[in-house]
Design a protein around this motif. Structure first.
Motif, PDB file in Angstrom:
ATOM      1  N   ARG A 164     -22.412 -10.830  12.099  1.00 57.96           N
ATOM      2  CA  ARG A 164     -22.144 -11.465  10.800  1.00 57.96           C
ATOM      3  C   ARG A 164     -21.156 -12.623  10.864  1.00 57.96           C
ATOM      4  O   ARG A 164     -20.429 -12.892   9.913  1.00 57.96           O
ATOM      5  CB  ARG A 164     -21.700 -10.436   9.770  1.00 57.96           C
ATOM      6  N   MET A 165     -21.185 -13.350  12.007  1.00 56.73           N
ATOM      7  CA  MET A 165     -20.388 -14.574  12.105  1.00 56.73           C
ATOM      8  C   MET A 165     -21.070 -15.646  11.263  1.00 56.73           C
ATOM      9  O   MET A 165     -22.244 -15.951  11.467  1.00 56.73           O
ATOM     10  CB  MET A 165     -20.310 -15.048  13.558  1.00 56.73           C
ATOM     11  N   SER A 166     -20.338 -16.181  10.317  1.00 53.34           N
ATOM     12  CA  SER A 166     -20.884 -17.223   9.467  1.00 53.34           C
ATOM     13  C   SER A 166     -19.750 -18.073   8.911  1.00 53.34           C
ATOM     14  O   SER A 166     -18.700 -17.540   8.550  1.00 53.34           O
ATOM     15  CB  SER A 166     -21.673 -16.586   8.306  1.00 53.34           C
ATOM     16  N   VAL A 167     -19.969 -19.368   8.863  1.00 52.65           N
ATOM     17  CA  VAL A 167     -18.980 -20.294   8.292  1.00 52.65           C
ATOM     18  C   VAL A 167     -19.701 -21.212   7.317  1.00 52.65           C
ATOM     19  O   VAL A 167     -20.769 -21.745   7.627  1.00 52.65           O
ATOM     20  CB  VAL A 167     -18.266 -21.117   9.391  1.00 52.65           C
ATOM     21  N   ILE A 173     -23.174 -15.420   3.990  1.00 51.58           N
ATOM     22  CA  ILE A 173     -24.011 -15.028   5.126  1.00 51.58           C
ATOM     23  C   ILE A 173     -25.477 -15.351   4.837  1.00 51.58           C
ATOM     24  O   ILE A 173     -26.182 -15.897   5.690  1.00 51.58           O
ATOM     25  CB  ILE A 173     -23.813 -13.535   5.453  1.00 51.58           C
ATOM     26  N   ILE A 174     -25.924 -15.039   3.626  1.00 55.66           N
ATOM     27  CA  ILE A 174     -27.317 -15.333   3.259  1.00 55.66           C
ATOM     28  C   ILE A 174     -27.588 -16.833   3.295  1.00 55.66           C
ATOM     29  O   ILE A 174     -28.636 -17.271   3.775  1.00 55.66           O
ATOM     30  CB  ILE A 174     -27.647 -14.732   1.875  1.00 55.66           C
ATOM     31  N   GLU A 175     -26.636 -17.639   2.824  1.00 52.08           N
ATOM     32  CA  GLU A 175     -26.799 -19.102   2.890  1.00 52.08           C
ATOM     33  C   GLU A 175     -26.962 -19.559   4.329  1.00 52.08           C
ATOM     34  O   GLU A 175     -27.806 -20.407   4.627  1.00 52.08           O
ATOM     35  CB  GLU A 175     -25.596 -19.798   2.254  1.00 52.08           C
ATOM     36  N   GLY A 176     -26.137 -19.011   5.215  1.00 52.48           N
ATOM     37  CA  GLY A 176     -26.233 -19.371   6.627  1.00 52.48           C
ATOM     38  C   GLY A 176     -27.570 -18.979   7.237  1.00 52.48           C
ATOM     39  O   GLY A 176     -28.178 -19.752   7.978  1.00 52.48           O
ATOM     40  N   LEU A 177     -28.022 -17.774   6.921  1.00 51.94           N
ATOM     41  CA  LEU A 177     -29.325 -17.331   7.427  1.00 51.94           C
ATOM     42  C   LEU A 177     -30.454 -18.191   6.863  1.00 51.94           C
ATOM     43  O   LEU A 177     -31.402 -18.531   7.576  1.00 51.94           O
ATOM     44  CB  LEU A 177     -29.555 -15.858   7.067  1.00 51.94           C
ATOM     45  N   SER A 178     -30.343 -18.546   5.604  1.00 49.20           N
ATOM     46  CA  SER A 178     -31.383 -19.341   4.937  1.00 49.20           C
ATOM     47  C   SER A 178     -31.497 -20.745   5.516  1.00 49.20           C
ATOM     48  O   SER A 178     -32.551 -21.382   5.428  1.00 49.20           O
ATOM     49  CB  SER A 178     -31.122 -19.410   3.432  1.00 49.20           C
TER      50      SER A 178
END
Length: 143
Positions: A75-78, A15-20
């Protein structure tokens, strides 16, 4: 299945990678729920899904209770290496099914204005834009 501590950490990192990818600076203080996913989601009766491939976390999605008959997807993240392969679609379908089973009549969610692929996904799934501000688009879908 209960999320073990290793899977929980991998989900948080995904999730953090996706946000970043979208924000110049990741502010951990704005995402305290990620410090203990089990406590903040599972133990509170919410749903937190983790998509696995070869024992690797490749996607996440959560459904929390917003109101009596309303759920909120968060918190949808792929993992970027697995995007475009239907992972988000499977997570979204499963979260909607869980929402129906919980008696929700509608699901709401929001995403950033410039996350065009996410916006397209939600629209293809029948989510209707109900509000927009400078940063976010808010969607709703009747179940």
């Amino acid at each position: 299945m209960t999320i073990d501590s290793e899977t929980e950490l991998k989900a948080k990192n995904l999730i953090i990678e996706g946000l970043s990818e979208h924000f110049e600076y990741y502010d951990e203080s704005k995402n305290p729920d990620l410090n203990n996913i089990v406590e903040n989601y599972v133990e509170k009766g919410h749903t937190f899904l983790v998509a696995l491939y070869n024992n690797e976390v490749i996607g996440t999605g959560a459904l929390i209770k917003e109101k009596k008959h309303t759920g909120r997807i968060v918190r949808m993240s792929v993992d970027k290496r697995y995007r475009g392969r239907g992972v988000a679609k499977k997570i979204l379908r499963k979260l909607e099914q869980i929402g129906r089973n919980k008696g929700y009549k509608e699901i709401v969610l929001e995403t950033n204005n410039d996350w065009h692929k996410a916006i397209g996904l939600y629209k293809r799934f029948g989510y209707i834009e109900c509000n927009m501000d400078e940063e976010s688009i808010h969607f709703i879908k009747n179940l």
